[in-house]
Design a protein around this motif. Structure first.
Motif, PDB file in Angstrom:
ATOM      1  N   GLY A   8      -6.997   0.347  28.041  1.00  0.00           N
ATOM      2  CA  GLY A   8      -7.379  -0.907  28.881  1.00  0.00           C
ATOM      3  C   GLY A   8      -8.063  -1.716  27.831  1.00  0.00           C
ATOM      4  N   THR A  10      -6.914  -5.014  26.383  1.00  0.00           N
ATOM      5  CA  THR A  10      -6.819  -6.323  26.316  1.00  0.00           C
ATOM      6  C   THR A  10      -7.516  -7.304  27.148  1.00  0.00           C
ATOM      7  OG1 THR A  10      -5.208  -6.107  28.262  1.00  0.00           O
ATOM      8  CG2 THR A  10      -4.323  -5.527  26.179  1.00  0.00           C
ATOM      9  N   ARG A  11      -8.710  -6.636  27.772  1.00  0.00           N
ATOM     10  CA  ARG A  11      -9.524  -7.633  28.559  1.00  0.00           C
ATOM     11  C   ARG A  11     -10.759  -6.967  28.510  1.00  0.00           C
ATOM     12  NH1 ARG A  11      -5.691  -7.540  32.506  1.00  0.00           N
ATOM     13  NH2 ARG A  11      -7.296  -6.751  33.936  1.00  0.00           N
ATOM     14  N   LEU A  13     -14.567  -4.910  28.823  1.00  0.00           N
ATOM     15  CA  LEU A  13     -15.239  -4.283  27.682  1.00  0.00           C
ATOM     16  C   LEU A  13     -14.223  -3.496  26.583  1.00  0.00           C
ATOM     17  CD1 LEU A  13     -17.745  -2.551  27.068  1.00  0.00           C
ATOM     18  CD2 LEU A  13     -17.150  -0.888  28.483  1.00  0.00           C
ATOM     19  N   ARG A  33      -1.139  -2.376  30.936  1.00  0.00           N
ATOM     20  CA  ARG A  33      -0.062  -2.466  31.807  1.00  0.00           C
ATOM     21  C   ARG A  33       0.545  -3.829  31.430  1.00  0.00           C
ATOM     22  NH1 ARG A  33      -2.764  -2.043  37.306  1.00  0.00           N
ATOM     23  NH2 ARG A  33      -4.151  -3.378  36.136  1.00  0.00           N
ATOM     24  N   HIS A  34       0.253  -4.647  30.761  1.00  0.00           N
ATOM     25  CA  HIS A  34       0.773  -5.929  30.632  1.00  0.00           C
ATOM     26  C   HIS A  34       0.676  -6.367  29.165  1.00  0.00           C
ATOM     27  CE1 HIS A  34      -0.898  -6.350  34.928  1.00  0.00           C
ATOM     28  NE2 HIS A  34       0.394  -6.565  34.911  1.00  0.00           N
ATOM     29  N   ASP A  45       1.253   2.321  31.617  1.00  0.00           N
ATOM     30  CA  ASP A  45       0.331   2.697  32.682  1.00  0.00           C
ATOM     31  C   ASP A  45      -0.294   3.846  32.185  1.00  0.00           C
ATOM     32  OD1 ASP A  45      -1.227   3.419  35.084  1.00  0.00           O
ATOM     33  OD2 ASP A  45      -0.033   1.958  36.123  1.00  0.00           O
ATOM     34  N   VAL A  46      -1.670   4.145  32.148  1.00  0.00           N
ATOM     35  CA  VAL A  46      -2.239   5.348  31.953  1.00  0.00           C
ATOM     36  C   VAL A  46      -1.935   6.534  32.891  1.00  0.00           C
ATOM     37  CG1 VAL A  46      -4.367   4.736  30.362  1.00  0.00           C
ATOM     38  CG2 VAL A  46      -4.565   4.720  32.954  1.00  0.00           C
ATOM     39  N   ASN A  67     -11.106   3.804  28.953  1.00  0.00           N
ATOM     40  CA  ASN A  67     -12.048   2.780  29.750  1.00  0.00           C
ATOM     41  C   ASN A  67     -11.132   2.068  30.854  1.00  0.00           C
ATOM     42  OD1 ASN A  67     -13.645  -0.051  29.462  1.00  0.00           O
ATOM     43  ND2 ASN A  67     -11.463  -0.659  28.857  1.00  0.00           N
ATOM     44  N   SER A  69      -9.429   1.312  34.268  1.00  0.00           N
ATOM     45  CA  SER A  69      -9.922   1.388  35.485  1.00  0.00           C
ATOM     46  C   SER A  69      -9.324   0.462  36.584  1.00  0.00           C
ATOM     47  CB  SER A  69     -11.355   1.655  35.618  1.00  0.00           C
ATOM     48  OG  SER A  69     -11.840   2.599  35.264  1.00  0.00           O
ATOM     49  N   SER A 113     -18.060   5.230  32.660  1.00  0.00           N
ATOM     50  CA  SER A 113     -18.278   5.310  34.181  1.00  0.00           C
ATOM     51  C   SER A 113     -18.940   4.110  34.794  1.00  0.00           C
ATOM     52  CB  SER A 113     -19.260   6.662  34.172  1.00  0.00           C
ATOM     53  OG  SER A 113     -19.534   6.880  35.535  1.00  0.00           O
ATOM     54  N   TYR A 127     -13.494   4.170  44.364  1.00  0.00           N
ATOM     55  CA  TYR A 127     -13.683   3.834  42.919  1.00  0.00           C
ATOM     56  C   TYR A 127     -15.138   4.802  42.493  1.00  0.00           C
ATOM     57  CZ  TYR A 127     -15.544   1.136  38.941  1.00  0.00           C
ATOM     58  OH  TYR A 127     -16.185   0.728  37.851  1.00  0.00           O
ATOM     59  N   LYS A 131     -15.068   7.875  39.842  1.00  0.00           N
ATOM     60  CA  LYS A 131     -16.012   7.976  38.601  1.00  0.00           C
ATOM     61  C   LYS A 131     -17.043   8.993  38.702  1.00  0.00           C
ATOM     62  CE  LYS A 131     -14.791   3.905  36.616  1.00  0.00           C
ATOM     63  NZ  LYS A 131     -14.256   3.949  35.183  1.00  0.00           N
ATOM     64  N   MET A 158     -20.768  -6.356  34.466  1.00  0.00           N
ATOM     65  CA  MET A 158     -20.352  -7.107  33.118  1.00  0.00           C
ATOM     66  C   MET A 158     -19.440  -8.364  33.964  1.00  0.00           C
ATOM     67  SD  MET A 158     -19.055  -4.378  30.552  1.00  0.00           S
ATOM     68  CE  MET A 158     -18.158  -3.649  31.592  1.00  0.00           C
ATOM     69  N   THR A 160     -16.524  -9.742  33.995  1.00  0.00           N
ATOM     70  CA  THR A 160     -14.769  -9.204  33.870  1.00  0.00           C
ATOM     71  C   THR A 160     -14.303  -9.617  34.983  1.00  0.00           C
ATOM     72  OG1 THR A 160     -15.131  -7.080  34.475  1.00  0.00           O
ATOM     73  CG2 THR A 160     -15.931  -7.424  32.167  1.00  0.00           C
ATOM     74  N   HIS A 163     -14.863  -6.836  37.675  1.00  0.00           N
ATOM     75  CA  HIS A 163     -16.333  -7.292  38.695  1.00  0.00           C
ATOM     76  C   HIS A 163     -15.966  -8.581  39.410  1.00  0.00           C
ATOM     77  CE1 HIS A 163     -20.357  -6.616  39.061  1.00  0.00           C
ATOM     78  NE2 HIS A 163     -20.415  -8.183  39.200  1.00  0.00           N
TER      79      HIS A 163
END
Ligand SMILES: NC(=O)c1ccc[n+]([C@@H]2O[C@H](COP(=O)([O-])OP(=O)(O)OC[C@H]3O[C@@H](n4cnc5c(N)ncnc54)[C@H](OP(=O)(O)O)[C@@H]3O)[C@@H](O)[C@H]2O)c1
Length: 199
Positions: A8, A10-11, A13, A33-34, A45-46, A67, A69, A113, A127, A131, A158, A160, A163
């Motif tokens: 994760g 590309t954006r 954190l 994914r993108h 995709d993880v 990271n 999620s 986490s 979620y 976690k 954060m 993002t 969030h």
């Protein structure tokens, strides 16, 4: 030169951490994914085992940061939580990090986490419990691998996309930017501190 895999990246954190590690001379591989204009990106995709194999093949890595999620279907009571979506949240947030740890023998592992792993927030049961499971498997892995550093890291709120998804329509610009968390995270990675959960 040290090398890192950040899922994760590309954006948010993951992107902020990847940028800073690169500035410090690390070789950094990220996934998402993108497609995005980010160096070292492996698209996938993880939750996909074939994609995880491709990530491992891009190693070796000194550092693995799990990271990536997903939040799940917005805020949903556990009583009504669609079970296929519940399983998907676990596949991305819990199973994929463990699978990558099994594939990648990095000396330092950070599993990102959340306070939702510890606090019982109404509507956050998918979620948050995924976690919490991630935190617990991190703790057990740490006991099983005293030679490695295995950290759970709660970055706090954060500003993002993830969030914003949790607070649709709300102005979240008062939340700290992910870049503000990166110095603390790098300090942990380089600290040699005992395995454990850090915020
Ligand atoms: N933001 C907060 O307030 C907050 C608070 C506590 C904890 N956290 C944790 O901090 C971490 C980073 O969150 P963030 O807020 O920075 O998220 P974000 O801005 O939404 O970024 C998520 C990144 O992960 C990628 N991603 C999502 N699902 C993926 C998948 N299945 N496979 C591969 N890549 C995937 C996204 O790219 P694609 O969409 O292209 O896949 C993106 O690059 C997460 O573990 C989150 O739980 C965040």
């Amino acid at each position: 030169m040290k090398s890192a895999l950040i899922t994760g990246g590309t954006r948010g954190l993951g992107r902020a951490l990847a940028d800073e590690l690169r500035r410090r001379g690390w070789r950094v591989v990220v996934d998402a994914r993108h497609e995005a204009d980010v160096p070292g990106l492996v698209v996938g995709d993880v939750a996909d085992p074939g994609h995880r194999e491709a990530l491992a093949a891009a190693g070796p890595f000194d550092l693995l940061v799990n990271n990536a999620s997903v939040l799940g279907p917005g805020l949903s009571s556990l009583e009504k939580y669609p079970l296929d979506e519940f399983r998907h949240v676990y596949e991305v947030n819990t199973v994929a990090p463990l699978a990558l740890i099994q594939l990648i023998p990095a000396d330092v592992v950070v599993n990102v986490s959340s306070d939702a792993a510890v606090e019982a927030y109404e509507g956050w049961g998918g979620y948050g419990s995924a976690k919490a499971a991630l935190d617990h498997l991190t703790a057990v892995l740490a006991v099983e691998h005293p030679d490695r550093k295995l950290y759970s890291f709660d970055p706090g709120d954060m500003n993002t996309d993830l969030h914003q998804q949790a607070f649709p329509g709300e102005d979240i610009s008062d939340r700290p930017e992910p870049e503000s968390v990166v110095p603390r995270l790098i300090e942990l990675i380089e600290s040699g501190r005992p395995s454990g959960r850090y915020t």
